[in-house]
Design an enzyme around this catalytic site. Structure first.
Site, PDB file in Angstrom:
ATOM      1  N   HIS A   5       0.838  -1.195   0.000  1.00 21.23           N
ATOM      2  CA  HIS A   5       0.000   0.000   0.000  1.00 21.23           C
ATOM      3  C   HIS A   5       0.883   1.259   0.000  1.00 21.23           C
ATOM      4  O   HIS A   5       0.918   2.030   0.968  1.00 21.23           O
ATOM      5  CB  HIS A   5      -0.947   0.011   1.203  1.00 21.23           C
ATOM      6  N   HIS A  84       1.659   8.411   5.961  1.00 24.34           N
ATOM      7  CA  HIS A  84       1.516   9.013   4.634  1.00 24.34           C
ATOM      8  C   HIS A  84       2.619  10.065   4.441  1.00 24.34           C
ATOM      9  O   HIS A  84       3.248  10.502   5.391  1.00 24.34           O
ATOM     10  CB  HIS A  84       0.150   9.684   4.460  1.00 24.34           C
TER      11      HIS A  84
END
Length: 231
Positions: A5, A84
């Site tokens: 991911h 992130h």
């Protein structure tokens, strides 16, 4: 099936490498043009013997290694969890010293899920990496003190702004944890958009949104003054 991911990628022109954020591995990884891993910013637990040699060693401001066990370290240092925007800060980096900004979502922090979901928090963090010595120092963080109110289980952004020497942070999904985080009642997202003078833990600008959310937030620069009379 989605074991990595990857949610951000950055290019380091100094050595023609890429820096990728792998959310599901809670790792930020630098990979060279030769496809070889240069370093891994992550807790060392679970990595293969070969990859473990690439994991950066946490140190304090004097370069002394910090003791870590089961995803937790002394001295206030922490890795990022389901993060992130793992981006190199070009303006601060020089030679073997690389500064990295990351939005640390904080899910699965220290390799566990707390019994009380209200213990979860997100933060924005800046690391100083010595790529030659393979060490990492945590030099700045914001958001931890705000606790669960700012916790963003998914998405988010942290970016250094050289023009103002500031740190822009978007806590994009605050309030979204709801039932998925063990909370009862309706989900009421309330993202926070903040800008901090570099080094400060108190925001110079703080905006709270209500009943909405977005993936990331970006500053835009306008070179000419806006003239509403011009159509």
């Amino acid at each position: 099936r989605n074991w990595a991911h990857v949610n951000s990628i950055d290019w380091d022109a100094e050595d023609d490498s890429i820096i990728v954020s792998s959310r599901h591995q809670s790792a930020v990884v630098k990979i060279g043009r030769d496809h070889e891993v240069k370093w891994i910013l992550s807790a060392p637990n679970g990595w293969s013997e070969k990859m473990r040699t690439k994991v950066l060693t946490p140190v304090d401001k004097d370069g002394k290694p910090l003791k870590c066990r089961l995803g937790q370290c002394e001295g206030g240092f922490d890795w990022t969890w389901t993060q992130h925007t793992g981006w190199k800060i070009d303006e601060l980096s020089k030679g073997d010293t690389l500064y990295l900004s990351v939005f640390d979502n904080g899910d699965g922090r220290a390799l566990r899920q707390p019994e009380n979901p209200n213990e979860k928090y997100s933060r924005a963090v800046i690391y100083k990496i010595d790529q030659k010595k393979m060490t990492v120092e945590q030099v700045y963080e914001v958001g931890k003190a705000e606790g669960h109110e700012y916790y963003s289980p998914v998405t988010g952004l942290a970016e250094y702004m050289p023009d103002k020497d500031s740190f822009v942070v978007y806590y994009s999904t605050s309030g979204l944890s709801g039932p998925s985080g063990g909370m009862k009642g309706p989900i009421k997202p309330h993202p926070y958009l903040a800008e901090y003078k570099f080094g400060s833990t108190e925001p110079s600008v703080l905006i709270r949104f209500q009943d909405t959310m977005g993936y990331q937030a970006w500053p835009f620069f306008v070179e000419k003054a806006f003239n509403p009379t011009v159509k």
